[in-house]
Every structure is written in C-alpha cells, then in structure tokens.
Scaffold this motif. Sequence first.
Motif, PDB file in Angstrom:
ATOM      1  N   LEU A   6       0.847  -1.190   0.000  1.00  0.00           N
ATOM      2  CA  LEU A   6       0.000   0.000   0.000  1.00  0.00           C
ATOM      3  C   LEU A   6       0.878   1.233   0.000  1.00  0.00           C
ATOM      4  N   CYS A   7       0.474   2.224  -0.732  1.00  0.00           N
ATOM      5  CA  CYS A   7       1.188   3.493  -0.789  1.00  0.00           C
ATOM      6  C   CYS A   7       0.182   4.609  -0.497  1.00  0.00           C
ATOM      7  N   PRO A   8       0.384   5.484   0.499  1.00  0.00           N
ATOM      8  CA  PRO A   8       1.616   5.625   1.278  1.00  0.00           C
ATOM      9  C   PRO A   8       1.825   4.464   2.237  1.00  0.00           C
ATOM     10  N   CYS A   9       3.087   4.288   2.643  1.00  0.00           N
ATOM     11  CA  CYS A   9       3.461   3.143   3.459  1.00  0.00           C
ATOM     12  C   CYS A   9       2.726   3.171   4.797  1.00  0.00           C
ATOM     13  N   THR A  10       2.316   2.025   5.248  1.00  0.00           N
ATOM     14  CA  THR A  10       1.668   1.862   6.544  1.00  0.00           C
ATOM     15  C   THR A  10       2.654   1.209   7.493  1.00  0.00           C
ATOM     16  N   GLU A  11       2.150   0.810   8.660  1.00  0.00           N
ATOM     17  CA  GLU A  11       3.053   0.205   9.631  1.00  0.00           C
ATOM     18  C   GLU A  11       3.559  -1.164   9.205  1.00  0.00           C
ATOM     19  N   PHE A  12       2.885  -1.776   8.246  1.00  0.00           N
ATOM     20  CA  PHE A  12       3.372  -3.025   7.683  1.00  0.00           C
ATOM     21  C   PHE A  12       3.934  -2.737   6.299  1.00  0.00           C
ATOM     22  N   GLY A  13       5.180  -3.173   6.054  1.00  0.00           N
ATOM     23  CA  GLY A  13       5.783  -2.899   4.748  1.00  0.00           C
ATOM     24  C   GLY A  13       5.091  -3.615   3.608  1.00  0.00           C
ATOM     25  N   GLU A  14       4.863  -4.935   3.769  1.00  0.00           N
ATOM     26  CA  GLU A  14       4.217  -5.718   2.727  1.00  0.00           C
ATOM     27  C   GLU A  14       3.173  -6.627   3.360  1.00  0.00           C
ATOM     28  N   LEU A  15       2.090  -6.825   2.629  1.00  0.00           N
ATOM     29  CA  LEU A  15       1.077  -7.793   3.023  1.00  0.00           C
ATOM     30  C   LEU A  15       1.276  -9.014   2.139  1.00  0.00           C
ATOM     31  N   VAL A  16       1.634 -10.142   2.753  1.00  0.00           N
ATOM     32  CA  VAL A  16       2.015 -11.336   2.009  1.00  0.00           C
ATOM     33  C   VAL A  16       0.891 -12.359   2.079  1.00  0.00           C
ATOM     34  N   PHE A  17       0.525 -12.898   0.919  1.00  0.00           N
ATOM     35  CA  PHE A  17      -0.497 -13.923   0.811  1.00  0.00           C
ATOM     36  C   PHE A  17       0.117 -15.119   0.085  1.00  0.00           C
ATOM     37  N   ARG A  48      -9.374  21.505  16.345  1.00  0.00           N
ATOM     38  CA  ARG A  48     -10.489  22.241  15.722  1.00  0.00           C
ATOM     39  C   ARG A  48     -11.829  21.543  15.944  1.00  0.00           C
ATOM     40  N   TRP A  49     -11.851  20.496  16.760  1.00  0.00           N
ATOM     41  CA  TRP A  49     -13.105  19.799  17.045  1.00  0.00           C
ATOM     42  C   TRP A  49     -14.206  20.801  17.352  1.00  0.00           C
ATOM     43  N   PRO A  50     -15.441  20.645  16.906  1.00  0.00           N
ATOM     44  CA  PRO A  50     -15.972  19.561  16.073  1.00  0.00           C
ATOM     45  C   PRO A  50     -15.937  19.867  14.576  1.00  0.00           C
ATOM     46  N   PHE A  51     -15.140  20.851  14.197  1.00  0.00           N
ATOM     47  CA  PHE A  51     -15.056  21.221  12.786  1.00  0.00           C
ATOM     48  C   PHE A  51     -13.781  20.671  12.149  1.00  0.00           C
ATOM     49  N   ASP A  52     -13.229  19.639  12.770  1.00  0.00           N
ATOM     50  CA  ASP A  52     -12.003  19.038  12.244  1.00  0.00           C
ATOM     51  C   ASP A  52     -12.310  18.126  11.061  1.00  0.00           C
ATOM     52  N   THR A  53     -11.413  18.134  10.101  1.00  0.00           N
ATOM     53  CA  THR A  53     -11.515  17.313   8.896  1.00  0.00           C
ATOM     54  C   THR A  53     -10.197  16.577   8.708  1.00  0.00           C
ATOM     55  N   TYR A  54     -10.301  15.340   8.287  1.00  0.00           N
ATOM     56  CA  TYR A  54      -9.114  14.507   8.103  1.00  0.00           C
ATOM     57  C   TYR A  54      -9.099  13.949   6.682  1.00  0.00           C
ATOM     58  N   THR A  55      -7.937  14.010   6.061  1.00  0.00           N
ATOM     59  CA  THR A  55      -7.792  13.564   4.679  1.00  0.00           C
ATOM     60  C   THR A  55      -6.543  12.708   4.551  1.00  0.00           C
ATOM     61  N   THR A  56      -6.707  11.566   3.930  1.00  0.00           N
ATOM     62  CA  THR A  56      -5.549  10.718   3.677  1.00  0.00           C
ATOM     63  C   THR A  56      -4.823  11.204   2.434  1.00  0.00           C
ATOM     64  N   LYS A  57      -3.592  10.802   2.303  1.00  0.00           N
ATOM     65  CA  LYS A  57      -2.913  11.011   1.036  1.00  0.00           C
ATOM     66  C   LYS A  57      -3.504  10.064  -0.001  1.00  0.00           C
ATOM     67  N   THR A  58      -3.148  10.269  -1.235  1.00  0.00           N
ATOM     68  CA  THR A  58      -3.664   9.407  -2.276  1.00  0.00           C
ATOM     69  C   THR A  58      -3.178   7.979  -2.050  1.00  0.00           C
ATOM     70  N   ILE A  59      -4.128   7.061  -1.922  1.00  0.00           N
ATOM     71  CA  ILE A  59      -3.821   5.677  -1.581  1.00  0.00           C
ATOM     72  C   ILE A  59      -3.835   4.827  -2.853  1.00  0.00           C
ATOM     73  N   GLY A  60      -2.764   4.135  -3.075  1.00  0.00           N
ATOM     74  CA  GLY A  60      -2.670   3.208  -4.192  1.00  0.00           C
ATOM     75  C   GLY A  60      -2.115   1.891  -3.721  1.00  0.00           C
ATOM     76  N   ALA A  61      -2.145   0.902  -4.580  1.00  0.00           N
ATOM     77  CA  ALA A  61      -1.634  -0.420  -4.212  1.00  0.00           C
ATOM     78  C   ALA A  61      -0.861  -1.011  -5.375  1.00  0.00           C
ATOM     79  N   ASP A  62       0.310  -1.534  -5.071  1.00  0.00           N
ATOM     80  CA  ASP A  62       1.081  -2.322  -6.023  1.00  0.00           C
ATOM     81  C   ASP A  62       0.949  -3.787  -5.639  1.00  0.00           C
ATOM     82  N   VAL A  63       0.622  -4.616  -6.600  1.00  0.00           N
ATOM     83  CA  VAL A  63       0.459  -6.039  -6.355  1.00  0.00           C
ATOM     84  C   VAL A  63       1.482  -6.798  -7.192  1.00  0.00           C
ATOM     85  N   TYR A  64       2.195  -7.727  -6.539  1.00  0.00           N
ATOM     86  CA  TYR A  64       3.194  -8.554  -7.211  1.00  0.00           C
ATOM     87  C   TYR A  64       2.828 -10.021  -7.007  1.00  0.00           C
TER      88      TYR A  64
END
Length: 276
Positions: free
Chosen positions: A83-94, A115-131
């Motif tokens: 997953l990109c951006p990187c999470t706490e796990f580098g790779e998810l293996v199946f 800023r509660w209760p007017f706070d807004t949260y946005t992730t970076k653009t999430i993509g996935a590379d599959v090998y």
Amino acid sequence: MAAVAAIIAIYIGSVAGYFWIDSAAHTLEPRSLDAGTETVVLLDLTAIHPTDNRVDVEVVVIPQREFLDPDFGTLNTDMVVRLCPCTEFGELVFPTGQAPKVAKTALLANGDADRWPFDTYTTKTIGADVYVGSGQSRRWVPARVEVSGSLYGWDIRSDRAGPVTHSGGADDSATITFTRARGPLALIFGICLVLLTLPAMALFAAIEMLVGRKKFQPPFATWFAAMLFAVVPIRNVLPGNPPAGSWIDEALVLWVLIALVAAMVIYLVTWARRSD
C-alpha cells in the motif's frame, strides 16, 4: 394541558429532526468488486483516531481469476501487496495454496484535532502495487483500490486521484476524507446550550438574593455545588471526545466554571450579610 402538548411536540420534533439530519451521513460503498481482469484491493474502514491522525483499515485482496485455483478458490501463486503511502506493515504477504485472508493495518489521515468539532481529516492518495510469483519470476500486476465502510459520527467521502503507484491510473487510487456528521454536530450544539444555561441560572439566583429582591435560601448552597461539579461530566459526553485543552475548553467550559464560581461567591457574600 396546552403546555404539556407543546412540550411533547417539541420533544418529538427534536428527536425526529435529529434522526433526519443524522440519516444524511455518508457511507462508502465500493464501486465494483469484479476482479475479472485486475486484482481489487478493498480497504474496509473500521476506526479513526483523530488525536493520532490514524485510520484503522482491514485490507481484503480479491485476486483476478487467473491467480485462483478454480476448484478450491485458493491462490495458485504467491501474492504481495504494497500500500502506498506506506503503513506500519511494509508488505502484506499472501502465500500460494491459501485463500487471501483479511490483513489489518493503519493509514495516516492529516487533520487538526484541536479544531473539534469542525475538524476534517484527509488521507494522502492511496494506491496499491500487487506482485505475484517469487524470486526472479516475481512480476507486477494491475490492481484497483476500492474503499468501503462507515464510522459512527462521520461523513466519509472517497475521491479518485492519482497516480501514486506502479499502476499509475487515476481510477486505481483513492483519497479518503472524513468530516463530522451533522447529527453529532446538532447534539454538540444542544449540550453547549446546557452548559451556558447553568451559569446563567446560578448568577440570576445569586444576584437576586444579593440585592434583596428574593429571600435568601440557605439550601441553595448544595444547588450551586451540584451545578459546579456537573460541568466536567457534561463536557465529557460531548460526541467525538474533544481533546483536553482544545478550544471548547478555553472558550466555553473554563468560562462556565468561572461564572459558576462567581455565582457561589455572590451567594456567600449574601450569606455573610444575612445569616444572622
């Protein structure tokens, strides 16, 4: 009788209005989970931690048909998801020979909890590379990110954006935005009105007794103390658990406490003058 009817009508109207407002909350549904020609990486939202800027997700991989055993539905090759951006796990293996299982991880969501209760949260653009494959035979395959789930008290929106990964297509990635739902906002407004009413009543009663327009009432001492100690519990039931020291404490809760203490001081001055 008319007053009772009016109170019942106001109560029913407020409850109905709350459920009507709260029903507008957005729940994300994936566009399509068809993995015929490309692997689908489904992100199921499970929790958000505003003060930590983290979103918990369950990652479900739906491989395209060529990577599945037609008889048992298990993988016929090793599969790795990044997953990109990187999470706490580098790779998810199946691994091959097993059905892809749910993997839990967390994503970064940028926002300002103060800023509660007017706070807004946005992730970076999430993509996935599959090998798929292993060793020298490992190769990249197309993958599409889908987002689903609902979180109580939040409106969630997913926007398509990209590219961020090897796949590169705008339809392959997503950005997730979290905003407070209107139902909890209405409840917050009501609780704030309650907090403002407490010192108003206390000051009115204390000043009336001080200037002599109302008879001094010794039992009011317990009433003032009860209101003073009720402020923090009322503040703690505010939806969304605002962080301690946020603007709501500085702009409202602190001044409610000061006003209640001022009312108690006025009451004690009255007691000192008239107790004999």
